[in-house]
Design an enzyme around this catalytic site. Structure first.
Site, PDB file in Angstrom:
ATOM      1  N   CYS A  49       0.845  -1.161   0.071  1.00 20.23           N
ATOM      2  CA  CYS A  49       0.077   0.076   0.019  1.00 20.23           C
ATOM      3  C   CYS A  49       0.825   1.441  -0.211  1.00 20.23           C
ATOM      4  O   CYS A  49       1.714   1.467   0.904  1.00 20.23           O
ATOM      5  CB  CYS A  49      -1.048  -0.015   1.310  1.00 20.23           C
ATOM      6  SG  CYS A  49      -1.896   1.472   1.408  1.00 20.23           S
ATOM      7  N   CYS A  83      -2.628  15.316   2.949  1.00 19.76           N
ATOM      8  CA  CYS A  83      -3.730  15.085   1.703  1.00 19.76           C
ATOM      9  C   CYS A  83      -4.358  16.402   1.648  1.00 19.76           C
ATOM     10  O   CYS A  83      -4.819  16.994   2.875  1.00 19.76           O
ATOM     11  CB  CYS A  83      -4.492  13.985   2.106  1.00 19.76           C
ATOM     12  SG  CYS A  83      -5.858  13.655   0.550  1.00 19.76           S
ATOM     13  N   GLU A 143      -3.938  12.081  -2.160  1.00 25.96           N
ATOM     14  CA  GLU A 143      -4.840  11.601  -3.381  1.00 25.96           C
ATOM     15  C   GLU A 143      -3.997  11.538  -4.442  1.00 25.96           C
ATOM     16  O   GLU A 143      -3.520  12.293  -5.337  1.00 25.96           O
ATOM     17  CB  GLU A 143      -5.688  13.136  -3.264  1.00 25.96           C
ATOM     18  CG  GLU A 143      -6.635  13.026  -4.646  1.00 25.96           C
ATOM     19  CD  GLU A 143      -7.380  11.744  -4.875  1.00 25.96           C
ATOM     20  OE1 GLU A 143      -8.034  11.259  -3.921  1.00 25.96           O
ATOM     21  OE2 GLU A 143      -7.281  11.068  -6.062  1.00 25.96           O
ATOM     22  N   SER A 153      -6.819   4.218  -5.795  1.00 24.08           N
ATOM     23  CA  SER A 153      -8.118   4.575  -4.873  1.00 24.08           C
ATOM     24  C   SER A 153      -8.347   6.072  -4.985  1.00 24.08           C
ATOM     25  O   SER A 153      -7.189   6.675  -4.738  1.00 24.08           O
ATOM     26  CB  SER A 153      -7.882   4.155  -3.519  1.00 24.08           C
ATOM     27  OG  SER A 153      -8.984   4.533  -2.934  1.00 24.08           O
ATOM     28  N   SER A 159     -13.703   6.039  -3.794  1.00 25.61           N
ATOM     29  CA  SER A 159     -14.245   6.300  -2.227  1.00 25.61           C
ATOM     30  C   SER A 159     -15.573   7.217  -2.226  1.00 25.61           C
ATOM     31  O   SER A 159     -15.385   8.443  -2.398  1.00 25.61           O
ATOM     32  CB  SER A 159     -13.007   7.208  -1.526  1.00 25.61           C
ATOM     33  OG  SER A 159     -11.971   6.096  -1.478  1.00 25.61           O
ATOM     34  N   HIS A 182     -18.306   6.907   0.269  1.00 22.52           N
ATOM     35  CA  HIS A 182     -18.707   7.233   1.435  1.00 22.52           C
ATOM     36  C   HIS A 182     -20.071   7.781   1.895  1.00 22.52           C
ATOM     37  O   HIS A 182     -20.290   8.111   2.973  1.00 22.52           O
ATOM     38  CB  HIS A 182     -17.625   8.026   2.235  1.00 22.52           C
ATOM     39  CG  HIS A 182     -16.148   7.586   1.904  1.00 22.52           C
ATOM     40  ND1 HIS A 182     -15.949   6.321   1.770  1.00 22.52           N
ATOM     41  CD2 HIS A 182     -15.254   8.343   1.777  1.00 22.52           C
ATOM     42  CE1 HIS A 182     -14.578   6.250   1.691  1.00 22.52           C
ATOM     43  NE2 HIS A 182     -14.043   7.424   1.920  1.00 22.52           N
ATOM     44  N   ASN A 207     -11.935   2.633  10.973  1.00 21.65           N
ATOM     45  CA  ASN A 207     -10.673   2.164  11.925  1.00 21.65           C
ATOM     46  C   ASN A 207     -10.630   3.849  12.888  1.00 21.65           C
ATOM     47  O   ASN A 207      -9.866   4.670  12.041  1.00 21.65           O
ATOM     48  CB  ASN A 207      -9.498   2.101  11.073  1.00 21.65           C
ATOM     49  CG  ASN A 207      -8.422   1.396  11.848  1.00 21.65           C
ATOM     50  OD1 ASN A 207      -8.465   1.230  13.064  1.00 21.65           O
ATOM     51  ND2 ASN A 207      -7.501   0.824  11.085  1.00 21.65           N
ATOM     52  N   CYS A 227      -4.150   4.604   6.724  1.00 21.82           N
ATOM     53  CA  CYS A 227      -4.308   5.850   6.321  1.00 21.82           C
ATOM     54  C   CYS A 227      -3.551   6.908   7.374  1.00 21.82           C
ATOM     55  O   CYS A 227      -4.343   7.563   7.981  1.00 21.82           O
ATOM     56  CB  CYS A 227      -5.193   6.435   5.529  1.00 21.82           C
ATOM     57  SG  CYS A 227      -5.811   5.221   4.571  1.00 21.82           S
TER      58      CYS A 227
HETATM   59  N1  SAH Z   1      -7.146   9.579  -1.257  1.00 18.37           N
HETATM   60  C1  SAH Z   1      -7.384   8.340  -1.783  1.00 18.37           C
HETATM   61  C2  SAH Z   1      -6.628   7.223  -1.506  1.00 18.37           C
HETATM   62  C3  SAH Z   1      -6.018   7.197   0.273  1.00 18.37           C
HETATM   63  S1  SAH Z   1      -7.365   6.676   1.438  1.00 18.37           S
HETATM   64  C4  SAH Z   1      -8.909   7.988  -1.542  1.00 18.37           C
HETATM   65  O1  SAH Z   1      -9.741   9.086  -0.997  1.00 18.37           O
HETATM   66  O2  SAH Z   1      -9.427   7.215  -1.774  1.00 18.37           O
HETATM   67  C5  SAH Z   1      -7.821   5.154   0.990  1.00 18.37           C
HETATM   68  C6  SAH Z   1      -9.155   4.611   1.707  1.00 18.37           C
HETATM   69  O3  SAH Z   1      -9.137   4.415   2.938  1.00 18.37           O
HETATM   70  C7  SAH Z   1     -10.287   5.599   1.361  1.00 18.37           C
HETATM   71  O4  SAH Z   1     -11.434   4.871   0.857  1.00 18.37           O
HETATM   72  C8  SAH Z   1     -10.400   6.311   2.662  1.00 18.37           C
HETATM   73  O5  SAH Z   1     -11.464   6.910   2.738  1.00 18.37           O
HETATM   74  C9  SAH Z   1     -10.084   5.204   3.775  1.00 18.37           C
HETATM   75  N2  SAH Z   1      -9.842   5.666   5.057  1.00 18.37           N
HETATM   76  C10 SAH Z   1      -9.032   6.484   5.309  1.00 18.37           C
HETATM   77  N3  SAH Z   1      -8.942   6.701   6.790  1.00 18.37           N
HETATM   78  C11 SAH Z   1      -9.772   5.540   7.003  1.00 18.37           C
HETATM   79  C12 SAH Z   1     -10.100   5.263   8.572  1.00 18.37           C
HETATM   80  N4  SAH Z   1      -9.515   5.955   9.785  1.00 18.37           N
HETATM   81  N5  SAH Z   1     -10.612   4.219   8.686  1.00 18.37           N
HETATM   82  C13 SAH Z   1     -11.087   3.387   7.475  1.00 18.37           C
HETATM   83  N6  SAH Z   1     -10.949   3.741   6.042  1.00 18.37           N
HETATM   84  C14 SAH Z   1     -10.149   4.835   6.023  1.00 18.37           C
END
Ligand code: SAH
Length: 345
Positions: free
Chosen positions: A102, A109, A159, A190, A213, A215, A289, A332
């Site tokens: 990863c 970000c 990102e 992602s 992503s 959400h 998380n 992350c």
């Molecule tokens: N910026 C990109 C890639 C990085 S985050 C994106 O937004 O996809 C990768 C994934 O992990 C994203 O879906 C993000 O929303 C998720 N993520 C970030 N922090 C998190 C956390 N604390 N718990 C669960 N998922 C998380």
């Protein structure tokens, strides 16, 4: 300048400078990528004098390993301090025969997703191609000789679609047969959903996997959770995603971080079903998380189950991503955050 920013050109320049014949470049390349060399001296088929000269002239690695953590489930994580400033994280995940890395693409970000540790202080800068590749090669050093890297996910800090100019040459290097030979299908990018950049990926001659992503199932809620959405909107993102699907033939993947009381209501699941309509897609649900200092919570097992059932009953392929490495803050930006907090910044 990072040697890994442009491996072929920089190794060719080294060969020229040292008066080495051109075939030496291929040997060095192979040592770096496939044979996991940790330094010039390990490249045992190069003349000793050349190895010594290279060690004098040109560093291979530009980052310092600030921390290396290991979790009982086999997950390992590196916190790297970059020569160009800032810290990033990268992770090795082990799952049966899969070995997935990863990777991060930015220091911090700029997207500001409210629940995420990486964006709490905004974005400092983009990583270079070399800084992205260094994560791969450093993590590869953690593998035993019989382990083989199989997948890459660009889901670390930052990102990726805001830094495609540096990311694409790095991924192209990894997928080349004389790179690491990882097929495009095994590399997933992602994104929060930046339509222009999604179209750029759709227009490439070959396609990496794309995960968006999401959400939230509507703009009102998504604007709250993913602030950058208010400038873009779901309709635009889905239109770009559909183009990507037509160009690549690859099923779309959406990610959905489940946040208790915020986006985990049964009505949200029903709305998602309507939003997806007839699209061929996979929904990756990630139970939150928790991040220290943020008010968001993981939904109860019952709430997760109810959410899942609605989607499954509607025929949407759903995968709940189990949390790997949460003992070592593998989500992350959490490890960097911890260090920043400890340093009092
Ligand atoms: N910026 C990109 C890639 C990085 S985050 C994106 O937004 O996809 C990768 C994934 O992990 C994203 O879906 C993000 O929303 C998720 N993520 C970030 N922090 C998190 C956390 N604390 N718990 C669960 N998922 C998380």
């Amino acid at each position: 300048m990072h040697l890994l920013d442009n491996i072929d050109a920089n190794l060719a320049a080294e060969c020229d400078a040292l008066g080495l014949p051109a075939y030496r470049r291929k040997q060095m390349r192979k040592w770096l990528l496939e044979k996991r060399a940790k330094d010039w001296d390990a490249m045992s088929d190069l003349p000793k004098a050349a190895r010594e000269a290279l060690a004098e002239r040109t560093p291979i690695w530009r980052a310092q390993i600030a921390r290396h953590t290991q979790s009982p489930d086999g997950t390992e994580k590196l916190l790297l301090t970059l020569a160009g400033g800032g810290q990033i994280e990268c992770v090795l995940l082990r799952d049966e025969v899969r070995r997935t890395l990863c990777l991060s693409t930015q220091v911090g970000c700029g997207m500001g997703c409210v629940f995420c540790a990486s964006g709490l202080d905004g974005v400092e800068r983009n990583l270079s191609t070399g800084e992205i590749l260094e994560q791969v090669l450093r993590l590869q050093h953690l593998l035993t000789p019989d382990e083989r890297l199989s997948h890459i996910v660009v889901m670390g800090m930052g990102e990726p679609l805001a830094n495609l100019d540096a990311l694409l040459p790095a991924l192209d290097e990894l997928s080349r047969p004389d790179g690491l030979g990882i097929s495009h299908r095994r590399i997933t990018i992602s994104t929060v959903g930046l339509p222009k950049a999604i179209r750029r990926l759709a227009n490439k001659d070959f396609h990496y996997r794309l995960a968006i992503s999401l959400h939230a199932p509507n703009d009102e809620l998504r604007n709250q959770i993913v602030p950058t959405n208010s400038k873009i909107g779901l309709a635009e993102i889905l239109a770009a995603a559909d183009e990507f699907f037509s160009a690549s033939g690859r099923r779309l993947t959406f990610e959905y971080v489940l946040l208790a009381g915020l986006n985990d209501h049964p009505e949200h699941a029903h709305e998602l079903v309507r939003l997806f309509g007839r699209r061929e897609c996979l929904l990756n649900v990630i139970p939150y998380n928790p991040v220290e200092g943020l008010p968001y919570r993981t939904p109860s097992a019952a709430a997760q189950h109810a959410f899942r059932k609605i989607l499954e009953d509607a025929g949407i392929p759903v995968r709940f991503r189990h949390r790997k490495g949460d003992k070592i803050n593998a989500a992350c930006g959490q490890l960097r955050r911890q260090t920043l907090v400890q340093l009092g910044s």
